[in-house]
Design a protein around this motif. Structure first.
Motif, short mmCIF file in Angstrom:
data_model
loop_
_atom_site.label_atom_id
_atom_site.label_comp_id
_atom_site.label_asym_id
_atom_site.label_seq_id
_atom_site.Cartn_x
_atom_site.Cartn_y
_atom_site.Cartn_z
N VAL A 158 72.82 12.81 78.29
CA VAL A 158 72.12 12.75 77.01
C VAL A 158 73.15 12.87 75.89
CG1 VAL A 158 71.65 15.23 76.98
CG2 VAL A 158 70.22 13.71 75.63
N THR A 161 72.73 10.56 68.43
CA THR A 161 73.42 9.72 67.46
C THR A 161 73.48 10.44 66.11
OG1 THR A 161 71.47 8.58 66.58
CG2 THR A 161 72.48 7.66 68.61
N GLN A 165 68.83 9.96 66.85
CA GLN A 165 68.22 9.39 68.04
C GLN A 165 68.85 10.02 69.27
OE1 GLN A 165 69.46 5.42 66.91
NE2 GLN A 165 67.32 4.76 67.02
N LEU A 166 68.06 10.15 70.33
CA LEU A 166 68.60 10.62 71.61
C LEU A 166 68.77 9.42 72.52
CD1 LEU A 166 66.64 13.87 72.45
CD2 LEU A 166 69.00 13.63 71.71
N VAL A 167 69.92 9.36 73.18
CA VAL A 167 70.19 8.31 74.16
C VAL A 167 70.30 9.02 75.51
CG1 VAL A 167 71.75 6.47 74.86
CG2 VAL A 167 71.43 6.99 72.42
N VAL A 175 68.36 3.31 80.58
CA VAL A 175 68.75 3.92 79.32
C VAL A 175 67.50 4.02 78.45
CG1 VAL A 175 70.16 3.71 77.25
CG2 VAL A 175 71.07 2.97 79.46
N THR A 176 67.20 5.22 77.98
CA THR A 176 66.05 5.46 77.12
C THR A 176 66.56 5.94 75.77
OG1 THR A 176 64.73 6.11 79.04
CG2 THR A 176 63.90 6.75 76.87
N ILE A 177 66.03 5.35 74.70
CA ILE A 177 66.40 5.77 73.35
C ILE A 177 65.15 6.34 72.69
CG2 ILE A 177 67.29 5.04 71.10
CD1 ILE A 177 68.70 2.72 72.68
N ASN A 179 63.55 7.80 69.34
CA ASN A 179 63.80 7.73 67.90
C ASN A 179 63.60 9.05 67.18
OD1 ASN A 179 64.63 5.06 67.66
ND2 ASN A 179 62.53 4.34 67.85
#
Length: 184
Positions: A158, A161, A165-167, A175-177, A179
């Protein structure tokens, strides 16, 4: 190439983070034997010069440290999947936090195989709780704040940004982003 750092054999993969405030490189290492692993954080200058080891004063309780990050104050955050917990160390190596040592239940803030770890701009700690298939949000003292997501299968890493945002990367190569995750 500026420099090369030769590291000793480790029992598992390593994690790396950069403390941009001091331009230092932090690398996790697990030494010892499979029956008695011991996790440490090695700190280097940007040119590869060794500075210090963090975590060795914990009496061998750190086991498998891999995922690592640095918060805005320079505190070192690491997850220990064998002990089902996370640690925070000050810049000088003092243990500030050990949180989440229960793995049997699925209650709020209980960790089982914590993997990725990062800090947001408010120094909240975000943990990929792999076996419980969720992302956890803790404050900088280790107090559980809330679940960020409870439907991510085996979150592995994890990162946050600069826009919040979490990546998240899951074990299954997804890959889950996310917002929005902010604590309110």
């Amino acid at each position: 190439m500026i420099n090369k750092i030769n590291l000793q054999y480790t029992l598992q993969g390593r994690g790396v983070a950069v403390d941009t405030r001091k331009n230092r490189i932090l690398i996790t290492e697990t030494t010892g034997s499979p029956s008695k692993p011991y996790g440490l954080v090695l700190v280097f200058k940007a040119d590869g010069t060794f500075v210090k080891t963090v975590g060795e004063k914990q009496g061998g309780t750190n086991k498998y440290l891999r995922y690592i990050d640095v918060d805005t104050q320079g505190n070192i955050l690491v997850s220990d999947w064998a002990n089902n917990c996370i640690y925070a160390f000050s810049e000088d190596g003092r243990l500030l936090l050990r949180s989440g040592v229960s793995c049997k239940a699925r209650g709020d803030g209980e960790l089982k195989l914590p993997c990725g770890i990062c800090a947001d701009s408010a120094d909240n700690i975000i943990v990929a709780n792999r076996e419980h298939n969720r992302l956890e949000l803790f404050d900088k003292t280790g107090r559980f704040l809330r679940h960020i997501a409870t439907d991510i299968v085996s979150p592995q890493t994890v990162a946050v940004t600069t826009h919040g945002q979490l990546v998240v990367i899951s074990t299954g190569c997804t890959v889950t982003i996310l917002n929005r995750y902010f604590y309110t």
